[in-house]
Motif scaffolding. Structure first.
Motif, PDB file in Angstrom:
ATOM      1  N   HIS A 111       0.822  -1.215   0.000  1.00 58.02           N
ATOM      2  CA  HIS A 111       0.000   0.000   0.000  1.00 58.02           C
ATOM      3  C   HIS A 111       0.858   1.269   0.000  1.00 58.02           C
ATOM      4  O   HIS A 111       0.562   2.233   0.712  1.00 58.02           O
ATOM      5  CB  HIS A 111      -0.972  -0.002   1.183  1.00 58.02           C
ATOM      6  N   ILE A 112       1.927   1.208  -0.798  1.00 54.20           N
ATOM      7  CA  ILE A 112       2.814   2.355  -0.962  1.00 54.20           C
ATOM      8  C   ILE A 112       2.840   2.712  -2.455  1.00 54.20           C
ATOM      9  O   ILE A 112       2.983   1.824  -3.298  1.00 54.20           O
ATOM     10  CB  ILE A 112       4.242   2.044  -0.472  1.00 54.20           C
ATOM     11  N   PRO A 113       2.683   3.997  -2.816  1.00 51.75           N
ATOM     12  CA  PRO A 113       2.706   4.382  -4.234  1.00 51.75           C
ATOM     13  C   PRO A 113       3.997   3.929  -4.915  1.00 51.75           C
ATOM     14  O   PRO A 113       5.066   3.886  -4.282  1.00 51.75           O
ATOM     15  CB  PRO A 113       2.623   5.912  -4.185  1.00 51.75           C
ATOM     16  N   VAL A 114       3.906   3.608  -6.204  1.00 56.86           N
ATOM     17  CA  VAL A 114       5.072   3.099  -6.927  1.00 56.86           C
ATOM     18  C   VAL A 114       5.183   3.755  -8.299  1.00 56.86           C
ATOM     19  O   VAL A 114       4.181   3.988  -8.975  1.00 56.86           O
ATOM     20  CB  VAL A 114       5.013   1.557  -7.055  1.00 56.86           C
ATOM     21  N   ILE A 115       6.397   4.068  -8.681  1.00 58.49           N
ATOM     22  CA  ILE A 115       6.737   4.529 -10.026  1.00 58.49           C
ATOM     23  C   ILE A 115       7.541   3.414 -10.678  1.00 58.49           C
ATOM     24  O   ILE A 115       8.484   2.891 -10.086  1.00 58.49           O
ATOM     25  CB  ILE A 115       7.575   5.819  -9.988  1.00 58.49           C
ATOM     26  N   MET A 116       7.192   3.059 -11.895  1.00 62.42           N
ATOM     27  CA  MET A 116       7.944   2.027 -12.605  1.00 62.42           C
ATOM     28  C   MET A 116       8.897   2.677 -13.598  1.00 62.42           C
ATOM     29  O   MET A 116       8.512   3.570 -14.362  1.00 62.42           O
ATOM     30  CB  MET A 116       7.016   1.067 -13.344  1.00 62.42           C
ATOM     31  N   VAL A 117      10.142   2.224 -13.552  1.00 55.74           N
ATOM     32  CA  VAL A 117      11.165   2.628 -14.522  1.00 55.74           C
ATOM     33  C   VAL A 117      11.635   1.337 -15.185  1.00 55.74           C
ATOM     34  O   VAL A 117      12.532   0.667 -14.683  1.00 55.74           O
ATOM     35  CB  VAL A 117      12.338   3.357 -13.829  1.00 55.74           C
ATOM     36  N   PRO A 118      11.033   0.949 -16.304  1.00 55.21           N
ATOM     37  CA  PRO A 118      11.308  -0.368 -16.889  1.00 55.21           C
ATOM     38  C   PRO A 118      12.766  -0.543 -17.289  1.00 55.21           C
ATOM     39  O   PRO A 118      13.427   0.409 -17.725  1.00 55.21           O
ATOM     40  CB  PRO A 118      10.404  -0.403 -18.123  1.00 55.21           C
ATOM     41  N   ASP A 119      13.241  -1.767 -17.139  1.00 52.83           N
ATOM     42  CA  ASP A 119      14.591  -2.118 -17.577  1.00 52.83           C
ATOM     43  C   ASP A 119      14.483  -3.063 -18.768  1.00 52.83           C
ATOM     44  O   ASP A 119      14.362  -2.614 -19.900  1.00 52.83           O
ATOM     45  CB  ASP A 119      15.364  -2.750 -16.418  1.00 52.83           C
ATOM     46  N   LEU A 120      14.472  -4.349 -18.530  1.00 53.62           N
ATOM     47  CA  LEU A 120      14.391  -5.326 -19.621  1.00 53.62           C
ATOM     48  C   LEU A 120      12.955  -5.643 -20.023  1.00 53.62           C
ATOM     49  O   LEU A 120      12.725  -6.185 -21.102  1.00 53.62           O
ATOM     50  CB  LEU A 120      15.096  -6.623 -19.214  1.00 53.62           C
ATOM     51  N   ILE A 121      12.006  -5.325 -19.161  1.00 51.19           N
ATOM     52  CA  ILE A 121      10.616  -5.675 -19.423  1.00 51.19           C
ATOM     53  C   ILE A 121       9.746  -4.426 -19.377  1.00 51.19           C
ATOM     54  O   ILE A 121       9.727  -3.715 -18.368  1.00 51.19           O
ATOM     55  CB  ILE A 121      10.098  -6.686 -18.389  1.00 51.19           C
ATOM     56  N   GLN A 122       9.032  -4.157 -20.460  1.00 53.74           N
ATOM     57  CA  GLN A 122       8.088  -3.053 -20.489  1.00 53.74           C
ATOM     58  C   GLN A 122       6.777  -3.485 -19.819  1.00 53.74           C
ATOM     59  O   GLN A 122       6.389  -4.649 -19.885  1.00 53.74           O
ATOM     60  CB  GLN A 122       7.818  -2.628 -21.929  1.00 53.74           C
ATOM     61  N   PRO A 123       6.084  -2.545 -19.170  1.00 53.14           N
ATOM     62  CA  PRO A 123       4.862  -2.925 -18.458  1.00 53.14           C
ATOM     63  C   PRO A 123       3.701  -3.215 -19.401  1.00 53.14           C
ATOM     64  O   PRO A 123       3.583  -2.609 -20.466  1.00 53.14           O
ATOM     65  CB  PRO A 123       4.560  -1.688 -17.607  1.00 53.14           C
ATOM     66  N   THR A 124       2.857  -4.139 -19.007  1.00 48.80           N
ATOM     67  CA  THR A 124       1.576  -4.321 -19.674  1.00 48.80           C
ATOM     68  C   THR A 124       0.649  -3.191 -19.220  1.00 48.80           C
ATOM     69  O   THR A 124       0.962  -2.441 -18.280  1.00 48.80           O
ATOM     70  CB  THR A 124       0.952  -5.664 -19.278  1.00 48.80           C
ATOM     71  N   LYS A 125      -0.505  -3.064 -19.856  1.00 48.35           N
ATOM     72  CA  LYS A 125      -1.476  -2.051 -19.434  1.00 48.35           C
ATOM     73  C   LYS A 125      -1.916  -2.303 -17.995  1.00 48.35           C
ATOM     74  O   LYS A 125      -2.110  -1.357 -17.229  1.00 48.35           O
ATOM     75  CB  LYS A 125      -2.689  -2.073 -20.366  1.00 48.35           C
ATOM     76  N   GLU A 126      -2.048  -3.585 -17.637  1.00 48.90           N
ATOM     77  CA  GLU A 126      -2.478  -3.931 -16.280  1.00 48.90           C
ATOM     78  C   GLU A 126      -1.441  -3.511 -15.245  1.00 48.90           C
ATOM     79  O   GLU A 126      -1.785  -2.950 -14.197  1.00 48.90           O
ATOM     80  CB  GLU A 126      -2.736  -5.442 -16.198  1.00 48.90           C
ATOM     81  N   VAL A 127      -0.168  -3.746 -15.545  1.00 45.74           N
ATOM     82  CA  VAL A 127       0.898  -3.358 -14.611  1.00 45.74           C
ATOM     83  C   VAL A 127       1.014  -1.840 -14.546  1.00 45.74           C
ATOM     84  O   VAL A 127       1.138  -1.259 -13.456  1.00 45.74           O
ATOM     85  CB  VAL A 127       2.238  -3.999 -15.020  1.00 45.74           C
ATOM     86  N   ALA A 128       0.974  -1.163 -15.692  1.00 44.26           N
ATOM     87  CA  ALA A 128       1.073   0.304 -15.718  1.00 44.26           C
ATOM     88  C   ALA A 128      -0.046   0.940 -14.898  1.00 44.26           C
ATOM     89  O   ALA A 128       0.167   1.964 -14.229  1.00 44.26           O
ATOM     90  CB  ALA A 128       1.039   0.806 -17.157  1.00 44.26           C
ATOM     91  N   ALA A 129      -1.232   0.346 -14.925  1.00 42.09           N
ATOM     92  CA  ALA A 129      -2.373   0.889 -14.184  1.00 42.09           C
ATOM     93  C   ALA A 129      -2.169   0.794 -12.674  1.00 42.09           C
ATOM     94  O   ALA A 129      -2.841   1.496 -11.916  1.00 42.09           O
ATOM     95  CB  ALA A 129      -3.652   0.163 -14.581  1.00 42.09           C
ATOM     96  N   ARG A 130      -1.254  -0.035 -12.236  1.00 42.30           N
ATOM     97  CA  ARG A 130      -0.966  -0.196 -10.813  1.00 42.30           C
ATOM     98  C   ARG A 130       0.072   0.808 -10.305  1.00 42.30           C
ATOM     99  O   ARG A 130       0.424   0.789  -9.125  1.00 42.30           O
ATOM    100  CB  ARG A 130      -0.452  -1.616 -10.545  1.00 42.30           C
TER     101      ARG A 130
END
Length: 208
Positions: A172-191
């Motif tokens: 329950h902590i906000p998260v920013i994704m900075v992709p490395d080898l794997i780009q996020p799916t729409k489902e992951v990006a929405a999180r």
């Protein structure tokens, strides 16, 4: 740390590939990506099932760890783009930065020493400090406790992996994704709060 602070995922893959070649195992980048952001226990369990031998995977993991040091000696350990700029900004702003990594503490200390960046982290939480690996929230809950802060919404986790994003959500902590080898799916990006291409962009995001 891996894939976010230091560009180590490529080094791990190279080490794993060398170990696999020595043991006559078929091993690919696609297969390696399955375990990014997960703990060693999960990798050991699933690889033992996939290759049909716990003894083989035990030897594979042992050889891989040995090969990591050789790869680093040959190729170095580069930092991810924007790390120094972001780390300096956070330090100057007196915003505490805690390193929470699924790696074991000895490997973390080695990497931080090689990269000469330990001074940027007020605390380090490793796989040695928790029972359950990502996507369980344990490692981020430990980091949160170490921070001494009171409101989780005033914190943010930076992650490059799916499992890391799920672990942040579970904590329950906000998260920013900075992709490395794997780009996020729409489902992951929405999180996430946002998906950004590098740590320089994270710094700009914080400065807004």
């Amino acid at each position: 740390m891996d894939g976010l602070v230091v560009d180590s995922e490529k080094i791990y893959f190279a080490a794993n590939k060398r170990a696999a070649n020595k043991l006559g195992m078929q091993y690919s980048m696609e297969y390696y990506r399955r375990f990014i952001g997960s703990g060693n226990d999960m990798m050991y369990s699933e690889m033992s099932r996939d290759y049909g031998s716990r003894e083989l995977i035990s030897e594979f993991i042992k050889l891989s760890k040995q090969q990591v040091f050789d790869v680093i000696k040959e190729e170095g350990l580069p930092l991810k783009k924007g790390f120094l700029e972001l780390a300096s900004y956070l330090r100057n702003a007196r915003i505490p930065s805690i390193l929470a990594s699924s790696n074991d503490r000895s490997a973390i200390d080695y990497f931080l020493d090689i990269a000469k960046i330990s001074q940027y982290f007020s605390e380090i939480i490793s796989a040695d400090d928790v029972v359950r690996a990502k996507p369980e929230p344990d490692i981020f809950e430990q980091a949160w406790a170490a921070s001494g802060q009171h409101n989780k919404n005033e914190a943010v986790i930076l992650e490059d992996s799916y499992n890391g994003v799920y672990a942040a959500n579970n904590a329950h902590i906000p998260v920013i994704m900075v992709p490395d080898l794997i780009q996020p799916t729409k489902e992951v990006a929405a999180r996430t709060q946002v998906v950004l291409p590098n740590l320089n962009e994270v710094k700009s995001y914080f400065e807004k």
